[in-house]
Enzyme design. Structure first.
Site, PDB file in Angstrom:
ATOM      1  N   GLU A  58      32.394 -87.747 -53.051  1.00  0.00           N
ATOM      2  CA  GLU A  58      31.246 -87.837 -52.278  1.00  0.00           C
ATOM      3  C   GLU A  58      31.570 -88.976 -51.172  1.00  0.00           C
ATOM      4  O   GLU A  58      31.856 -90.065 -51.607  1.00  0.00           O
ATOM      5  CB  GLU A  58      29.953 -87.741 -52.439  1.00  0.00           C
ATOM      6  CG  GLU A  58      28.892 -87.983 -51.231  1.00  0.00           C
ATOM      7  CD  GLU A  58      27.473 -87.481 -51.890  1.00  0.00           C
ATOM      8  OE1 GLU A  58      27.285 -87.403 -53.144  1.00  0.00           O
ATOM      9  OE2 GLU A  58      26.561 -87.781 -51.010  1.00  0.00           O
ATOM     10  N   ASN A 116      28.110 -86.236 -45.756  1.00  0.00           N
ATOM     11  CA  ASN A 116      26.718 -85.956 -45.627  1.00  0.00           C
ATOM     12  C   ASN A 116      26.432 -85.726 -44.095  1.00  0.00           C
ATOM     13  O   ASN A 116      26.816 -86.484 -43.270  1.00  0.00           O
ATOM     14  CB  ASN A 116      25.876 -87.245 -46.162  1.00  0.00           C
ATOM     15  CG  ASN A 116      25.930 -87.200 -47.435  1.00  0.00           C
ATOM     16  OD1 ASN A 116      25.271 -86.491 -48.240  1.00  0.00           O
ATOM     17  ND2 ASN A 116      26.826 -88.024 -48.219  1.00  0.00           N
ATOM     18  N   GLU A 148      27.359 -81.722 -46.702  1.00  0.00           N
ATOM     19  CA  GLU A 148      26.173 -81.563 -47.409  1.00  0.00           C
ATOM     20  C   GLU A 148      25.029 -81.822 -46.633  1.00  0.00           C
ATOM     21  O   GLU A 148      25.087 -82.621 -45.863  1.00  0.00           O
ATOM     22  CB  GLU A 148      26.294 -82.947 -48.693  1.00  0.00           C
ATOM     23  CG  GLU A 148      27.345 -82.744 -49.811  1.00  0.00           C
ATOM     24  CD  GLU A 148      27.093 -84.021 -50.818  1.00  0.00           C
ATOM     25  OE1 GLU A 148      26.015 -84.535 -50.513  1.00  0.00           O
ATOM     26  OE2 GLU A 148      28.150 -83.697 -51.628  1.00  0.00           O
ATOM     27  N   ASP A 178      21.815 -80.248 -50.813  1.00  0.00           N
ATOM     28  CA  ASP A 178      22.151 -81.679 -51.221  1.00  0.00           C
ATOM     29  C   ASP A 178      20.464 -81.922 -51.783  1.00  0.00           C
ATOM     30  O   ASP A 178      19.691 -81.172 -51.212  1.00  0.00           O
ATOM     31  CB  ASP A 178      22.226 -82.814 -50.188  1.00  0.00           C
ATOM     32  CG  ASP A 178      22.747 -84.025 -50.948  1.00  0.00           C
ATOM     33  OD1 ASP A 178      22.845 -84.087 -52.238  1.00  0.00           O
ATOM     34  OD2 ASP A 178      23.077 -85.203 -50.234  1.00  0.00           O
ATOM     35  N   GLU A 235      23.531 -84.599 -60.174  1.00  0.00           N
ATOM     36  CA  GLU A 235      23.838 -85.811 -59.434  1.00  0.00           C
ATOM     37  C   GLU A 235      22.953 -87.028 -60.180  1.00  0.00           C
ATOM     38  O   GLU A 235      22.106 -86.783 -60.864  1.00  0.00           O
ATOM     39  CB  GLU A 235      23.043 -85.743 -58.154  1.00  0.00           C
ATOM     40  CG  GLU A 235      23.695 -85.078 -57.076  1.00  0.00           C
ATOM     41  CD  GLU A 235      22.936 -85.583 -55.892  1.00  0.00           C
ATOM     42  OE1 GLU A 235      23.634 -86.342 -55.008  1.00  0.00           O
ATOM     43  OE2 GLU A 235      21.841 -85.328 -55.157  1.00  0.00           O
TER      44      GLU A 235
END
Ligand code: C2E
Ligand code: CA
Ligand code: CA
Length: 278
Positions: A58, A116, A148, A178, A235
């Protein structure tokens, strides 16, 4: 009953939402930082479960401020969203990621990179074309990039978002939900959207080995997500006891300090190279 459990757990959760409360920097300071190219991509490896092999990363923003050192996203994301600067950050981080990839294809070619996006960015109907053309510029297939989107903001303007999401998907990008569980959408509602992956928020993962309520949420989320063909990421896994629990629900992948924290591009390259030798 599940809704009650979510609310109960979220009222104890201070992680995700309070991060956005701090806003120390003005719009002008942030804009100047963007012009000086001080916003950098950090990478947090994501591993397959249960093998622990690195399958992607990520991309997380850090501001290398000219006087204040390294500034975390909690101190600039909300202001960027409010003043329509957030797309500049996304484009910059995507370019930094693709540049790293293009210079290190031998090491990184099999990895998936997650960027993101702010839900606000879906208001730009040209977003799919813009992101696709950046990928083309760096000769990288769109399928190597996952986008995400935070669940809690997703359903606010779903009609407009849906069109852009469908076109991103058609262009080949993978889509990920997310912080799942921090909003109040059901998986059924989300199933009408073209997602590939669901990330269970860290507030449910943290301490799940000792808190049965958290296990109920994780179990039901995994079951429904798998039935709907979504891959699940756990996560914020820090403790081995919590890792064992999420593995028992057959999540596809794991992200968290237990394996790796976010790191600089050079540290990331070293980590990936070393793990390939093992
Ligand atoms: P997120 O997307 O949920 O990212 C995961 C956050 O959890 C990251 O915080 C990461 O450093 C942290 N984390 C990962 N593993 C662990 C763990 O095991 N324990 C704990 N306690 N924390 C862990 P970070 O980098 O501070 O980012 C915070 C949030 O800021 C992100 O949450 C995301 O919502 C937002 N953000 C970060 N970079 C960007 C960006 O480039 N664009 C946008 N729109 N938002 C971003
Ligand atoms: Ca994320
Ligand atoms: Ca998250």
């Amino acid at each position: 009953k599940l809704k009650e459990l979510y609310s109960q757990l979220l009222s104890q959760n201070t992680s995700t939402k309070s991060q956005h409360a701090l806003q120390n920097y003005s719009k002008d300071e942030i804009y100047e930082g963007l012009l000086r190219e001080e916003f950098c991509a950090y990478f947090q490896p994501k591993v397959a479960s249960p093998s622990g092999a690195i399958i992607g990363a990520e991309v997380l923003a850090r501001w290398h401020h000219n006087t204040d050192g390294t500034v975390p996203p909690s101190q600039f994301i909300a202001t960027m969203e409010e003043h329509n600067l957030i797309h500049l950050l996304s484009y910059s981080l995507l370019k930094q990621t693709l540049s790293l990839l293009s210079y290190n294809r031998d090491i990184l070619k099999a990895l998936q990179f997650s960027i993101n996006l702010s839900v606000k960015e879906l208001e730009d109907i040209k977003l799919p074309e813009k992101l696709e053309s950046i990928c083309e510029e760096y000769c990288t297939p769109t399928s190597q990039i996952t986008l995400e989107l935070t669940e809690s903001h997703l359903l606010e303007n779903i009609k407009r978002a849906l069109d852009v999401l469908l076109r991103l998907k058609l262009k080949g990008f993978k889509l990920s939900i997310d912080d799942f569980g921090t909003g109040y959408s059901s998986i059924k509602q989300l199933n009408e959207l073209p997602f590939d992956e669901l990330k269970i928020d860290r507030c449910f993962v943290d301490g799940c080995s000792t808190q049965p309520n958290k296990r109920v949420i994780i179990a039901s989320t995994c079951e429904m997500a798998h039935q709907l063909g979504l891959e699940v990421v756990a996560e914020g896994v820090e403790e081995v006891e919590d890792l064992v629990v999420v593995q028992s629900y057959e999540v596809e992948s794991v992200q968290g300090y237990y394996y790796y924290p976010p790191c600089t591009p050079s540290e990331f390259l070293q980590t990936v190279s070393e793990s390939a030798l093992q």
